[in-house]
Every structure is written in structure tokens, then in C-alpha cells.
Scaffold this motif. Structure first.
Motif, short mmCIF file in Angstrom:
data_model
loop_
_atom_site.label_atom_id
_atom_site.label_comp_id
_atom_site.label_asym_id
_atom_site.label_seq_id
_atom_site.Cartn_x
_atom_site.Cartn_y
_atom_site.Cartn_z
N UNK A 171 0.84 -1.18 0.00
CA UNK A 171 0.00 0.00 0.00
C UNK A 171 0.89 1.24 0.00
N UNK A 172 0.69 2.10 -0.99
CA UNK A 172 1.50 3.31 -1.09
C UNK A 172 1.11 4.29 0.01
N UNK A 173 2.09 4.83 0.69
CA UNK A 173 1.86 5.86 1.70
C UNK A 173 2.64 7.11 1.31
N UNK A 174 1.99 8.25 1.49
CA UNK A 174 2.59 9.53 1.13
C UNK A 174 2.72 10.39 2.37
N UNK A 175 3.85 11.05 2.51
CA UNK A 175 4.09 11.89 3.67
C UNK A 175 4.58 13.26 3.19
N UNK A 176 3.83 14.30 3.56
CA UNK A 176 4.19 15.67 3.20
C UNK A 176 5.08 16.28 4.28
N UNK A 177 5.96 17.16 3.87
CA UNK A 177 6.79 17.91 4.82
C UNK A 177 7.14 19.26 4.20
N UNK A 178 7.67 20.16 5.04
CA UNK A 178 8.14 21.44 4.56
C UNK A 178 7.19 22.61 4.77
N UNK A 238 -11.15 14.37 -7.16
CA UNK A 238 -12.07 13.33 -6.71
C UNK A 238 -11.66 11.92 -7.13
N UNK A 239 -10.63 11.81 -7.95
CA UNK A 239 -10.27 10.50 -8.50
C UNK A 239 -8.91 9.99 -8.09
N UNK A 240 -8.12 10.79 -7.40
CA UNK A 240 -6.80 10.35 -6.99
C UNK A 240 -6.93 9.23 -5.95
N UNK A 241 -6.08 8.21 -6.05
CA UNK A 241 -6.25 7.01 -5.23
C UNK A 241 -5.59 7.09 -3.87
N UNK A 242 -4.41 7.66 -3.79
CA UNK A 242 -3.64 7.65 -2.54
C UNK A 242 -3.39 9.09 -2.10
N UNK A 243 -3.57 9.32 -0.80
CA UNK A 243 -3.44 10.66 -0.25
C UNK A 243 -2.55 10.69 0.97
N UNK A 244 -1.78 11.78 1.10
CA UNK A 244 -1.09 12.02 2.34
C UNK A 244 -2.03 12.65 3.34
N UNK A 245 -1.53 12.86 4.57
CA UNK A 245 -2.37 13.42 5.62
C UNK A 245 -2.45 14.93 5.58
N UNK A 246 -1.56 15.54 4.81
CA UNK A 246 -1.59 16.99 4.66
C UNK A 246 -0.63 17.70 5.58
N UNK A 247 -0.28 18.92 5.19
CA UNK A 247 0.60 19.75 6.00
C UNK A 247 0.15 21.20 5.87
N UNK A 248 0.24 21.92 6.99
CA UNK A 248 -0.29 23.27 7.04
C UNK A 248 0.73 24.28 6.53
N UNK A 249 0.26 25.16 5.65
CA UNK A 249 1.03 26.31 5.19
C UNK A 249 0.25 27.56 5.58
N UNK A 250 0.91 28.44 6.32
CA UNK A 250 0.28 29.68 6.75
C UNK A 250 1.11 30.85 6.24
#
Length: 128
Positions: free
Chosen positions: A1-8, A113-125
Motif C-alpha cells: 500500500x502506497x503511503x505519502x508523507x508531506x513535509x516542509x 475526486x479520482x486520486x487514489x492515494x493521499x497524504x495526511x496533509x501539511x499546514x502552510x500559513x
């Protein structure tokens, strides 16, 4: 299972820059097109930028053209989003998403609406 992790992500002043990274685990990223999406408070998630598995084609929302650049390093399993000249309206949670399929309406794009794998997200302010 592909997992994605955002950073920065983080807090930056208007006019500043940030580089977001999307790192993949559990799979090789060179099979996937990658999209960056964002969601501002009280708004729907929207597409920001997209890049094909090979990097041969990219797409940008009109609001970020000329300021954001998407790129990828398949050897490192990472996709980047370089964000320059940031504005307050760029504030939101940024997500990366992956899919092996390609979509075209004239040009290549990534439908939220069609992308299969998602990261949890990261906040940009973006704020002074």
C-alpha cells in the motif's frame, strides 16, 4: 500500500518561499502521477499542481502559475512543490496525492475526486 508523507510546511510572511516535499513509502513513485492539492478553512479542496509519472507533463492552477513549480526525483521517491512569492490566499492544508492513471482535458491534469492515494496533509500559513 502506497503511503505519502508531506513535509516542509510552516509559517511564512507574504512574499516568502517554501518548498513542500511529498515522500512515498511502500511503493516506487515512478509509477504514479502526483498532484498537490490544498484546502483553505471553510473551502473545498482544490488542485494546485500535477506532474506525470515521468515528469514529462505538468499542470498548474491559474492562481499559482509563475509562482509555484512542481518537480520530482524518482530516484529519491520524492515530489517537490517550490512555492515562491507566497500570498495570504495560499494559506491552507496542502496534500499530495498519487494515481497511476492519467487524465486529459486538452492538457494533463489531476482530478481531486479520482486520486487514489493521499497524504495526511501539511499546514502552510502565509501571514505577517
Amino acid at each position: 500500500q502506497l503511503q505519502l508523507v508531506e513535509s516542509g510546511g510552516g509559517l511564512v510572511q507574504p512574499g516568502g518561499s517554501l518548498r513542500l516535499s511529498c515522500e512515498a513509502f511502500g511503493g516506487t513513485l515512478d509509477r504514479y502521477g502526483i498532484g498537490w492539492f490544498r484546502q483553505a478553512p471553510g473551502k473545498e479542496r482544490e488542485g494546485v499542481s500535477c506532474i506525470t509519472d515521468s515528469g514529462s507533463a505538468t499542470d498548474y492552477a491559474d492562481s499559482v502559475k509563475g509562482r509555484f513549480t512542481i518537480s520530482r526525483d524518482n530516484a529519491k521517491n520524492i515530489v517537490y512543490l517550490q512555492m515562491n512569492n507566497l500570498k495570504s490566499e495560499d494559506t491552507g492544508v496542502y496534500y499530495c496525492a498519487a494515481d497511476t492513471r492519467r487524465w486529459y482535458i486538452g492538457a494533463y491534469y489531476c482530478p481531486v475526486s479520482l486520486m487514489s492515494y493521499w497524504g495526511k496533509g501539511i499546514l502552510v500559513t502565509v501571514s505577517s
